[in-house]
Design a protein around this motif. Structure first.
Motif, short mmCIF file in Angstrom:
data_model
loop_
_atom_site.label_atom_id
_atom_site.label_comp_id
_atom_site.label_asym_id
_atom_site.label_seq_id
_atom_site.Cartn_x
_atom_site.Cartn_y
_atom_site.Cartn_z
N THR A 316 -11.09 -15.40 -10.08
CA THR A 316 -11.46 -15.78 -8.71
C THR A 316 -10.75 -14.91 -7.67
N PHE A 317 -9.75 -14.16 -8.10
CA PHE A 317 -9.05 -13.24 -7.20
C PHE A 317 -8.74 -11.98 -7.99
N GLU A 318 -9.37 -10.85 -7.64
CA GLU A 318 -9.26 -9.63 -8.42
C GLU A 318 -7.86 -9.01 -8.30
N PRO A 319 -7.38 -8.32 -9.35
CA PRO A 319 -6.08 -7.66 -9.28
C PRO A 319 -5.97 -6.67 -8.12
N GLU A 320 -7.06 -5.91 -7.85
CA GLU A 320 -7.02 -4.95 -6.75
C GLU A 320 -6.85 -5.66 -5.41
N ALA A 321 -7.44 -6.85 -5.28
CA ALA A 321 -7.28 -7.61 -4.05
C ALA A 321 -5.83 -8.06 -3.88
N ALA A 322 -5.20 -8.47 -4.98
CA ALA A 322 -3.78 -8.85 -4.92
C ALA A 322 -2.93 -7.64 -4.53
N LEU A 323 -3.29 -6.48 -5.06
CA LEU A 323 -2.58 -5.25 -4.72
C LEU A 323 -2.72 -4.95 -3.23
N GLY A 324 -3.96 -5.04 -2.71
CA GLY A 324 -4.20 -4.77 -1.29
C GLY A 324 -3.49 -5.75 -0.40
N ALA A 325 -3.49 -7.06 -0.78
CA ALA A 325 -2.82 -8.07 0.02
C ALA A 325 -1.32 -7.83 0.08
N THR A 326 -0.75 -7.36 -1.03
CA THR A 326 0.69 -7.07 -1.06
C THR A 326 1.03 -5.92 -0.12
N PHE A 327 0.25 -4.86 -0.15
CA PHE A 327 0.52 -3.74 0.75
C PHE A 327 0.25 -4.13 2.20
N GLY A 328 -0.73 -5.01 2.44
CA GLY A 328 -0.94 -5.51 3.79
C GLY A 328 0.28 -6.24 4.31
N TYR A 329 0.92 -7.03 3.45
CA TYR A 329 2.14 -7.73 3.83
C TYR A 329 3.27 -6.74 4.14
N ILE A 330 3.41 -5.70 3.28
CA ILE A 330 4.46 -4.69 3.49
C ILE A 330 4.26 -3.97 4.82
N LEU A 331 3.01 -3.63 5.14
CA LEU A 331 2.74 -2.94 6.41
C LEU A 331 2.95 -3.86 7.60
N LYS A 332 2.55 -5.12 7.46
CA LYS A 332 2.70 -6.07 8.56
C LYS A 332 4.17 -6.29 8.88
N ARG A 333 4.99 -6.43 7.85
CA ARG A 333 6.43 -6.67 8.04
C ARG A 333 7.20 -5.39 8.31
N GLU A 334 6.47 -4.24 8.32
CA GLU A 334 7.08 -2.93 8.59
C GLU A 334 8.23 -2.65 7.65
N ILE A 335 8.05 -3.02 6.39
CA ILE A 335 9.03 -2.71 5.36
C ILE A 335 8.93 -1.21 5.05
N PRO A 336 10.08 -0.49 4.99
CA PRO A 336 10.02 0.96 4.73
C PRO A 336 9.19 1.27 3.49
N ARG A 337 8.28 2.23 3.64
CA ARG A 337 7.32 2.54 2.58
C ARG A 337 7.86 3.51 1.55
N GLN A 338 8.96 4.16 1.82
CA GLN A 338 9.50 5.13 0.88
C GLN A 338 11.02 5.08 0.92
N THR A 339 11.63 5.14 -0.24
CA THR A 339 13.10 5.11 -0.35
C THR A 339 13.53 6.25 -1.24
N GLU A 340 14.72 6.78 -0.96
CA GLU A 340 15.26 7.88 -1.74
C GLU A 340 16.73 7.62 -2.03
#
Length: 407
Positions: A316-340
């Motif tokens: 009822t909820f595709e894995p790709e949709a879960a992936l997209g929702a997770t990245f949407g949350y990361i972008l919304k919360r402005e969590i740094p997208r890259q770490t070194e």
């Protein structure tokens, strides 16, 4: 061999510019210097390939100073003068570069700018290919050319013709006597960054600028950068054959199928779009593992993400949709997208993470996204104290006080 991967490197949007748009450059042991004041130095030894457009055609090792020195080679016999040769456009009225048997042979050639002022004199085993390459390198300068064809790869004869042309001009043109100008003709554009990823971004930006200049000149042919060189920060374009054009078309279609579009609502209540390029997908016993490129706000970042079974509800909820929702949350919360480098306790590893890790580290994750999480069998940890990512006061002094109190 052109790969669709070359189209997804660099700045977001650059990929598509490059897809719509090489040849191997001459190999030099000295490094290109862009800008600044040129200074004289002892010329290094260089290997001259047979296809090098701006050096004598030879397979022996020669010194750069020997090539461009002002040694006296007395003309013997008839030498075609520059004034006697026709002035040919680099691009014809249809925006096409030189092609055909007339420009496919060995030659000494001269490049002229928009005002028909001579800029550079070089050699070539295929004058049409050389003019094409130099136009891609310097589209703002290469407007016209003249050439004198030869029957064979005769280095002595080439030198004799070139020196005769130098004499008729009162000396070498600026592209032969000025070190910075000469390197601009003989060496493709090369950029670098602080890291491999930074070099790719810089190469993408530089390639996009050159594509714009070439298109603005009215060039109508299909061309693309050499992928292997682009990864090293070297931009060298080449005209594509019909077979290569068809292969790229197919790869573009496959690439389009791999790009998924998503959106999220930012803190201001506005909807923002982003894209995920699914580079790879691996089904595991516990869910899926993805290698993705996140494209948003003019940036591209690469990530490896594990999506557990508990984050998609039995079809009822595709894995790709879960992936997209997770990245949407990361972008919304402005969590740094890259770490070194080495991460602190309060840093989230955005390069390689699982959806479960996001869920565990951020308390409002479950409430903020439209996932149907199967809570019956999902292990959840209840926070009794603020710690890790949620800690607001975790400086050294407070941690030391806490340690002394507990002991």
């Amino acid at each position: 061999m052109y790969s669709h991967k070359m189209h997804i490197m660099g700045v977001y949007g650059t990929a598509r510019a490059l897809m719509s748009s090489a040849a191997i450059p001459c190999v030099y042991r000295h490094r290109i210097r862009i800008g600044g004041n040129a200074r004289r130095y002892r010329a290094p030894t260089v290997q001259v390939p047979r296809t090098c457009d701006s050096m004598p055609i030879a397979t022996t090792r020669v010194a750069a100073n020997d090539i461009d020195s002002a040694e006296t080679l007395k003309p013997a016999g008839d030498v075609p003068g520059l004034d006697s040769l026709p002035m040919l456009p680099v691009l014809n009225e249809q925006g096409v570069l030189p092609a055909g048997d007339e420009t496919s042979g060995v030659a000494v050639f001269a490049i002229y700018d928009k005002e028909q002022a001579i800029q550079y004199i070089g050699f070539s085993s295929n004058v049409g290919k050389s003019i094409e390459k130099l136009f891609y390198r310097r589209p703002g300068v290469a407007y016209y050319f003249k050439f004198a064809g030869l029957d064979s790869l005769d280095q002595t004869e080439m030198m004799r013709i070139r020196n005769s042309w130098f004499d008729s001009l009162g000396g070498p043109p600026i592209g032969n006597k000025n070190l910075v100008e000469k390197e601009a003709w003989q060496i493709p554009v090369q950029v670098s960054g602080n890291s491999e990823g930074g070099t790719l971004v810089a190469a993408g930006e530089a390639a996009a600028m050159l594509v714009t200049q070439i298109k603005n000149r009215g060039c109508t042919v299909d061309f693309a950068p050499e992928p292997a060189l682009l990864q090293k920060g070297i931009i060298e374009f080449v005209t594509l054959t019909p077979e290569e054009i068809e292969r790229i078309r197919v790869e573009k279609e496959k690439l389009a199928e791999s790009i998924k579009q998503f959106c999220f609502t930012n803190e201001d209540g506005e909807e923002e779009e982003f894209e995920l390029l699914l580079n790879s997908e691996l089904k595991t016993n516990g869910g899926y593992m993805y290698d993705v490129t996140l494209m948003h706000d003019g940036r591209e970042t690469n990530h490896r993400v594990i999506v557990g079974k508990k984050y998609y509800k039995h079809g009822t909820f595709e894995p790709e949709a879960a992936l997209g929702a997770t990245f949407g949350y990361i972008l919304k919360r402005e969590i740094p997208r890259q770490t070194e480098g080495i991460l602190s306790q309060t840093q989230f590893s955005a390069n390689y993470f699982s959806v479960a890790e996001v869920h565990q580290c951020f308390a409002d994750f479950e409430d903020d996204i439209p996932m149907q999480i199967d809570g019956d069998s999902f292990w959840k940890f209840r926070r009794l104290e603020k710690y890790g990512y949620a800690a607001q006061e975790n400086d050294a002094e407070l941690l030391n006080m806490q340690f002394n109190r507990d002991n």
